[in-house]
Motif scaffolding. Structure first.
Motif, PDB file in Angstrom:
ATOM      1  N   PRO A   1      45.389  44.901  29.121  1.00 16.97           N
ATOM      2  CA  PRO A   1      44.249  45.310  28.284  1.00 16.97           C
ATOM      3  C   PRO A   1      43.000  45.671  29.079  1.00 16.97           C
ATOM      4  CG  PRO A   1      44.487  42.938  28.260  1.00 16.97           C
ATOM      5  CD  PRO A   1      45.679  43.481  28.995  1.00 16.97           C
ATOM      6  N   THR A   2      42.247  46.616  28.540  1.00 22.31           N
ATOM      7  CA  THR A   2      40.909  46.947  29.024  1.00 22.31           C
ATOM      8  C   THR A   2      39.924  46.327  28.041  1.00 22.31           C
ATOM      9  OG1 THR A   2      41.610  49.007  30.073  1.00 22.31           O
ATOM     10  CG2 THR A   2      39.284  48.822  29.456  1.00 22.31           C
ATOM     11  N   ILE A   3      38.916  45.642  28.583  1.00 18.83           N
ATOM     12  CA  ILE A   3      37.924  44.970  27.739  1.00 18.83           C
ATOM     13  C   ILE A   3      36.550  45.532  28.079  1.00 18.83           C
ATOM     14  CG2 ILE A   3      37.033  42.755  26.942  1.00 18.83           C
ATOM     15  CD1 ILE A   3      39.551  41.487  28.336  1.00 18.83           C
ATOM     16  N   GLN A   4      35.934  46.146  27.097  1.00 14.47           N
ATOM     17  CA  GLN A   4      34.613  46.744  27.280  1.00 14.47           C
ATOM     18  C   GLN A   4      33.543  45.656  27.363  1.00 14.47           C
ATOM     19  OE1 GLN A   4      34.119  50.006  27.827  1.00 14.47           O
ATOM     20  NE2 GLN A   4      36.325  50.331  27.633  1.00 14.47           N
ATOM     21  N   PRO A   5      32.364  45.961  27.913  1.00 15.80           N
ATOM     22  CA  PRO A   5      31.277  44.984  27.965  1.00 15.80           C
ATOM     23  C   PRO A   5      30.941  44.454  26.568  1.00 15.80           C
ATOM     24  CG  PRO A   5      30.727  46.893  29.302  1.00 15.80           C
ATOM     25  CD  PRO A   5      31.979  47.240  28.543  1.00 15.80           C
TER      26      PRO A   5
ATOM     27  N   SER B   1      34.199  32.801  34.742  1.00  8.32           N
ATOM     28  CA  SER B   1      34.200  33.140  36.170  1.00  8.32           C
ATOM     29  C   SER B   1      34.167  34.652  36.292  1.00  8.32           C
ATOM     30  CB  SER B   1      35.404  32.538  36.911  1.00  8.32           C
ATOM     31  OG  SER B   1      36.620  33.066  36.447  1.00  8.32           O
ATOM     32  N   GLU B   2      33.395  35.128  37.235  1.00 11.84           N
ATOM     33  CA  GLU B   2      33.240  36.571  37.468  1.00 11.84           C
ATOM     34  C   GLU B   2      32.814  37.313  36.207  1.00 11.84           C
ATOM     35  OE1 GLU B   2      33.410  38.026  40.443  1.00 11.84           O
ATOM     36  OE2 GLU B   2      34.025  36.212  41.486  1.00 11.84           O
ATOM     37  N   GLY B   3      32.047  36.627  35.347  1.00 11.47           N
ATOM     38  CA  GLY B   3      31.529  37.265  34.141  1.00 11.47           C
ATOM     39  C   GLY B   3      32.519  37.387  32.996  1.00 11.47           C
ATOM     40  N   VAL B   4      33.704  36.790  33.135  1.00 12.99           N
ATOM     41  CA  VAL B   4      34.712  36.835  32.075  1.00 12.99           C
ATOM     42  C   VAL B   4      34.952  35.407  31.583  1.00 12.99           C
ATOM     43  CG1 VAL B   4      37.087  37.431  31.459  1.00 12.99           C
ATOM     44  CG2 VAL B   4      35.804  38.888  33.053  1.00 12.99           C
ATOM     45  N   GLN B   5      34.754  35.204  30.283  1.00 13.02           N
ATOM     46  CA  GLN B   5      35.002  33.889  29.695  1.00 13.02           C
ATOM     47  C   GLN B   5      36.435  33.831  29.199  1.00 13.02           C
ATOM     48  OE1 GLN B   5      32.099  32.598  26.864  1.00 13.02           O
ATOM     49  NE2 GLN B   5      33.328  30.881  26.153  1.00 13.02           N
ATOM     50  N   VAL B   6      37.145  32.766  29.594  1.00 13.28           N
ATOM     51  CA  VAL B   6      38.520  32.541  29.166  1.00 13.28           C
ATOM     52  C   VAL B   6      38.544  31.251  28.359  1.00 13.28           C
ATOM     53  CG1 VAL B   6      40.920  32.219  29.879  1.00 13.28           C
ATOM     54  CG2 VAL B   6      39.399  33.675  31.246  1.00 13.28           C
ATOM     55  N   SER B   7      38.983  31.336  27.091  1.00 11.94           N
ATOM     56  CA  SER B   7      39.080  30.172  26.210  1.00 11.94           C
ATOM     57  C   SER B   7      40.531  30.001  25.790  1.00 11.94           C
ATOM     58  CB  SER B   7      38.203  30.357  24.978  1.00 11.94           C
ATOM     59  OG  SER B   7      36.858  30.576  25.356  1.00 11.94           O
ATOM     60  N   VAL B   8      40.990  28.748  25.718  1.00  7.89           N
ATOM     61  CA  VAL B   8      42.386  28.444  25.418  1.00  7.89           C
ATOM     62  C   VAL B   8      42.484  27.413  24.309  1.00  7.89           C
ATOM     63  CG1 VAL B   8      44.601  27.696  26.369  1.00  7.89           C
ATOM     64  CG2 VAL B   8      42.927  28.780  27.874  1.00  7.89           C
ATOM     65  N   GLU B   9      43.362  27.672  23.331  1.00  5.62           N
ATOM     66  CA  GLU B   9      43.732  26.713  22.296  1.00  5.62           C
ATOM     67  C   GLU B   9      45.244  26.553  22.350  1.00  5.62           C
ATOM     68  OE1 GLU B   9      41.558  27.179  18.303  1.00  5.62           O
ATOM     69  OE2 GLU B   9      41.542  29.192  19.193  1.00  5.62           O
TER      70      GLU B   9
ATOM     71  N   THR C   1      41.556  33.720  24.523  1.00  3.86           N
ATOM     72  CA  THR C   1      40.517  34.686  24.201  1.00  3.86           C
ATOM     73  C   THR C   1      39.769  35.016  25.480  1.00  3.86           C
ATOM     74  OG1 THR C   1      40.280  33.743  21.981  1.00  3.86           O
ATOM     75  CG2 THR C   1      38.508  35.186  22.756  1.00  3.86           C
ATOM     76  N   LEU C   2      39.724  36.299  25.820  1.00  3.36           N
ATOM     77  CA  LEU C   2      39.002  36.790  26.995  1.00  3.36           C
ATOM     78  C   LEU C   2      37.765  37.530  26.505  1.00  3.36           C
ATOM     79  CD1 LEU C   2      42.177  38.281  28.616  1.00  3.36           C
ATOM     80  CD2 LEU C   2      40.918  36.368  29.567  1.00  3.36           C
ATOM     81  N   GLU C   3      36.588  37.135  26.995  1.00  3.12           N
ATOM     82  CA  GLU C   3      35.337  37.789  26.603  1.00  3.12           C
ATOM     83  C   GLU C   3      34.675  38.353  27.851  1.00  3.12           C
ATOM     84  OE1 GLU C   3      32.914  35.490  23.712  1.00  3.12           O
ATOM     85  OE2 GLU C   3      34.515  33.991  23.941  1.00  3.12           O
ATOM     86  N   ASN C   4      34.361  39.640  27.806  1.00  2.00           N
ATOM     87  CA  ASN C   4      33.739  40.309  28.954  1.00  2.00           C
ATOM     88  C   ASN C   4      32.212  40.244  28.825  1.00  2.00           C
ATOM     89  OD1 ASN C   4      32.996  41.869  31.098  1.00  2.00           O
ATOM     90  ND2 ASN C   4      33.928  43.762  30.346  1.00  2.00           N
ATOM     91  N   HIS C   5      31.597  39.400  29.659  1.00  2.00           N
ATOM     92  CA  HIS C   5      30.137  39.256  29.666  1.00  2.00           C
ATOM     93  C   HIS C   5      29.493  40.141  30.738  1.00  2.00           C
ATOM     94  CE1 HIS C   5      30.198  35.970  26.786  1.00  2.00           C
ATOM     95  NE2 HIS C   5      31.156  35.388  27.490  1.00  2.00           N
ATOM     96  N   ASN C   6      30.270  40.987  31.375  1.00  7.01           N
ATOM     97  CA  ASN C   6      29.755  41.892  32.405  1.00  7.01           C
ATOM     98  C   ASN C   6      29.155  43.152  31.778  1.00  7.01           C
ATOM     99  OD1 ASN C   6      30.624  40.573  34.990  1.00  7.01           O
ATOM    100  ND2 ASN C   6      32.633  40.756  34.001  1.00  7.01           N
ATOM    101  N   ALA C   7      28.470  43.932  32.613  1.00  5.45           N
ATOM    102  CA  ALA C   7      27.894  45.205  32.164  1.00  5.45           C
ATOM    103  C   ALA C   7      28.854  46.360  32.399  1.00  5.45           C
ATOM    104  CB  ALA C   7      26.576  45.460  32.900  1.00  5.45           C
ATOM    105  N   PHE C   8      30.082  46.060  32.776  1.00  2.00           N
ATOM    106  CA  PHE C   8      31.088  47.081  33.074  1.00  2.00           C
ATOM    107  C   PHE C   8      32.415  46.714  32.413  1.00  2.00           C
ATOM    108  CE2 PHE C   8      30.648  44.043  36.572  1.00  2.00           C
ATOM    109  CZ  PHE C   8      31.934  43.498  36.637  1.00  2.00           C
ATOM    110  N   PRO C   9      33.258  47.703  32.120  1.00  2.00           N
ATOM    111  CA  PRO C   9      34.569  47.407  31.551  1.00  2.00           C
ATOM    112  C   PRO C   9      35.498  46.814  32.614  1.00  2.00           C
ATOM    113  CG  PRO C   9      34.325  49.777  31.874  1.00  2.00           C
ATOM    114  CD  PRO C   9      33.014  49.153  32.234  1.00  2.00           C
ATOM    115  N   VAL C  10      36.402  45.944  32.160  1.00  2.00           N
ATOM    116  CA  VAL C  10      37.374  45.322  33.056  1.00  2.00           C
ATOM    117  C   VAL C  10      38.784  45.568  32.530  1.00  2.00           C
ATOM    118  CG1 VAL C  10      35.745  43.538  33.812  1.00  2.00           C
ATOM    119  CG2 VAL C  10      37.283  43.069  31.896  1.00  2.00           C
ATOM    120  N   LYS C  11      39.724  45.585  33.450  1.00  2.00           N
ATOM    121  CA  LYS C  11      41.136  45.725  33.087  1.00  2.00           C
ATOM    122  C   LYS C  11      41.912  44.564  33.684  1.00  2.00           C
ATOM    123  CE  LYS C  11      45.137  48.784  33.232  1.00  2.00           C
ATOM    124  NZ  LYS C  11      45.632  50.129  33.542  1.00  2.00           N
ATOM    125  N   LEU C  12      42.730  43.916  32.860  1.00  2.00           N
ATOM    126  CA  LEU C  12      43.571  42.816  33.316  1.00  2.00           C
ATOM    127  C   LEU C  12      44.874  43.406  33.870  1.00  2.00           C
ATOM    128  CD1 LEU C  12      44.236  39.532  31.381  1.00  2.00           C
ATOM    129  CD2 LEU C  12      46.002  40.655  32.720  1.00  2.00           C
TER     130      LEU C  12
END
Length: 128
Positions: free
Chosen positions: A74-78, A6-14, A36-47
């Motif tokens: 955390p800040t997650i780069q593209p 959602s919103e270009g961020v993939q969230v996976s849970v185990e 696991t949070l994966e940033n699929h956007n073209a910009f950095p995001v901060k949680l």
């Protein structure tokens, strides 16, 4: 593993049952979960914040809300990812969690909400 984008961020849970930290006789069941949070956007995001809805199979519900995750924001780069492990205690052998993260697009300073997929926590002997 449950996963959602959602919103270009993939969230996976185990999830993992923690028998050494559980006490079934006293209705205490401990689970760990790896996010696991994966940033699929073209910009950095901060949680910035998290909100959890936690449900036991006996119908009880609680909410956990606060800053960051495991003590960090955390800040997650593209194209990069961030992973952490946390835990949840239940009063029953089965339950589920779902939630949201409040995140910021660091390019334009806009806040947005990322969904955390619903996931189950089940004591292995109950999963037959």
């Amino acid at each position: 593993m449950n996963s959602i984008i959602s919103e270009g961020v993939q969230v996976s849970v185990e999830t993992f049952y923690q028998p050494d930290y559980s006490n079934p006789v006293q209705s205490e069941f401990m689970f760990a979960y790896r996010i696991t949070l994966e940033n699929h956007n073209a910009f950095p995001v901060k949680l910035h914040r998290r909100n959890w809805q936690i449900f036991d199979s006996n119908g009880s519900h609680r909410e956990v809300e606060g800053e960051g995750v495991v003590g960090v924001q955390p800040t997650i780069q593209p194209g990069e990812s961030y992973q952490y492990v946390s835990g949840c205690n239940l009063r029953t052998e089965m339950g589920k969690m779902k939630g949201t993260y409040q995140m910021e697009n660091l390019n334009n300073k806009q806040m947005f909400t990322v969904d955390i997929p619903s996931f189950e926590m089940i004591v292995p002997m109950k999963n037959n």
